[in-house]
Write a protein that holds these residues in place. Structure first.
Motif, PDB file in Angstrom:
ATOM      1  N   GLY A   1       0.762  -1.104   0.013  1.00  0.00           N
ATOM      2  CA  GLY A   1      -0.120   0.038   0.148  1.00  0.00           C
ATOM      3  C   GLY A   1       0.802   1.155   0.065  1.00  0.00           C
ATOM      4  O   GLY A   1       2.106   1.092  -0.035  1.00  0.00           O
ATOM      5  N   PRO A   2       0.370   2.474  -0.182  1.00  0.00           N
ATOM      6  CA  PRO A   2       0.856   3.681  -0.040  1.00  0.00           C
ATOM      7  C   PRO A   2       1.867   4.069   1.162  1.00  0.00           C
ATOM      8  O   PRO A   2       1.248   3.889   2.221  1.00  0.00           O
ATOM      9  N   ARG A   3       2.929   4.536   0.887  1.00  0.00           N
ATOM     10  CA  ARG A   3       3.721   4.964   2.074  1.00  0.00           C
ATOM     11  C   ARG A   3       4.164   6.498   2.171  1.00  0.00           C
ATOM     12  O   ARG A   3       4.466   6.779   0.880  1.00  0.00           O
ATOM     13  N   VAL A   4       4.141   6.986   3.294  1.00  0.00           N
ATOM     14  CA  VAL A   4       4.393   8.354   3.180  1.00  0.00           C
ATOM     15  C   VAL A   4       5.723   8.608   3.645  1.00  0.00           C
ATOM     16  O   VAL A   4       6.103   8.350   4.718  1.00  0.00           O
ATOM     17  N   LEU A   5       6.503   9.421   2.743  1.00  0.00           N
ATOM     18  CA  LEU A   5       7.910  10.087   3.569  1.00  0.00           C
ATOM     19  C   LEU A   5       7.703  11.237   3.679  1.00  0.00           C
ATOM     20  O   LEU A   5       6.950  12.203   2.979  1.00  0.00           O
TER      21      LEU A   5
ATOM     22  N   GLN B   1      -0.726  12.320   9.467  1.00  0.00           N
ATOM     23  CA  GLN B   1      -1.916  12.081   9.707  1.00  0.00           C
ATOM     24  C   GLN B   1      -2.904  11.562   8.389  1.00  0.00           C
ATOM     25  O   GLN B   1      -3.395  10.782   8.326  1.00  0.00           O
ATOM     26  N   LEU B   2      -2.392  12.226   7.178  1.00  0.00           N
ATOM     27  CA  LEU B   2      -2.885  11.830   5.849  1.00  0.00           C
ATOM     28  C   LEU B   2      -2.507  10.830   5.661  1.00  0.00           C
ATOM     29  O   LEU B   2      -3.119   9.771   4.765  1.00  0.00           O
ATOM     30  N   GLY B   3      -1.164  10.082   5.706  1.00  0.00           N
ATOM     31  CA  GLY B   3      -0.593   9.056   5.561  1.00  0.00           C
ATOM     32  C   GLY B   3      -1.356   7.832   6.208  1.00  0.00           C
ATOM     33  O   GLY B   3      -1.638   6.849   5.687  1.00  0.00           O
TER      34      GLY B   3
END
Length: 331
Positions: free
Chosen positions: A97-101, A116-118
């Motif tokens: 799934g998507p990961r946020v950096l 929070q959005l991640g």
């Protein structure tokens, strides 16, 4: 004659009182309004992979205009964009799934929002799908200490400019004292920020250099304006750098979190440029420092130029700041 003098003093008192009230309101608005209206505005982020692009589109539907996403080839390119201060965060597609950096060193406030959005994108607990690529100082993870540096640095530089203007009548000696104060102040503030407060990592020499240049930009501008305009120059410089410069510096947030175009304007003033340049040299090895460095050099150079102009016009000494005298009463 006495009645005329009393009437004049009464009018002056009323004028000063009203002016003080207006100034008070302006200061409250200048300091409170940006904080009350803080929100993301076209915060630059990058995406890697088709699923990440879809996640970015979802963000845009949820928060229109909050983020400005651009695509990069892969996760390595995304990490490089953060390290080069080209983006505040990244959405990377992975099999899980998507990961946020994020790069909390660039702005803890933006990093918190992206965290929070991640979590929402990944359907995981807050922070579970987020990785901090360029972290803030561990002793100042929320950037509170860094943000608190701006106001005392500006106020002390303004106070020094006033002191130098009134205490040193000779222009050459005043200019030399200004440069010496900036250099020593930079060394002292950098030692305080890195040693005792521990809110800035990086090279001590580089941080001290930025501090010195920021002090010179603020003190030099006010000292130069005083040399050319006299006392009104001190007021003009103080109001510009304190009333506009400090609340628009985004030292505790990010320029993209301020109402626009005020965030962009703040980066053209010494406090905002100093905050950006400090982040670049302390956390990012100088990446993204060019614009802020140019702004500080221009302000510092302009201040020294004004000092020279004041000397040529013969207003660099006592004449510029001589105390006003009341007209003698007729006997």
């Amino acid at each position: 004659m006495e009645g005329t003098v009393n009437s004049s003093l009464a009018k002056r008192a009323v004028g000063v009182t009203l002016g003080a009230v207006v100034l008070q309101l302006l200061m409250i608005v200048a300091f409170s309004w940006p904080a009350a209206r803080t929100a993301p505005n076209d915060v630059p982020i990058v995406t890697a992979g088709p699923q990440a692009a879809a996640a970015a589109a979802r963000l845009d539907r949820q928060l229109p205009g909050a983020f400005e996403a651009s695509a990069v080839a892969d996760e390595a390119a995304a990490r490089k964009a953060l390290a080069d201060r080209e983006a505040y965060g990244a959405i990377v597609a992975t099999p899980a799934g998507p990961r946020v950096l994020v790069a909390s060193a660039a702005s803890p406030a933006v990093a918190q929002q992206l965290t929070q959005l991640g979590a929402q994108l990944a359907g995981a607990p807050a922070g579970g799908a987020v990785q901090d690529v360029v972290a803030a100082d561990p002793d100042d993870p929320r950037g509170a200490g860094f943000g608190a540096l701006a106001l005392p640095l500006i106020m002390s530089s303004l106070a020094a400019a006033v002191l130098l203007t009134f205490a040193i009548p000779r222009l050459g000696a005043r200019a030399a004292a200004l440069v010496a104060f900036s250099a020593l102040g930079g060394l002292a503030v950098a030692w305080l920020a890195q040693g005792w407060l521990s809110v800035l990592p990086g090279s001590y020499a580089a941080v001290a250099g930025v501090m010195a240049l920021a002090i010179l930009a603020v003190s030099g501008t006010v000292t130069g304006l005083a040399a050319v305009l006299g006392r009104p120059g001190i007021g003009l410089g103080a109001l510009t750098l304190l009333l506009l410069g400090n609340p628009l510096s985004a030292a505790a947030s990010a320029p993209e979190l301020l109402p626009q175009p005020w965030g962009e304007l703040g980066q053209l003033l010494p406090p905002g440029a100093a905050a950006t340049l400090l982040r670049s040299v302390a956390f990012f090895d100088g990446a993204g420092a060019g614009g802020a460095l140019t702004v500080l050099l221009v302000w510092a150079g302009a201040g020294l130029l004004l000092l020279g102009i004041g000397g040529l016009r013969g207003r660099g000494g006592d004449a510029a700041v001589a105390p006003e005298r009341e007209p003698a009463l007729a006997s």
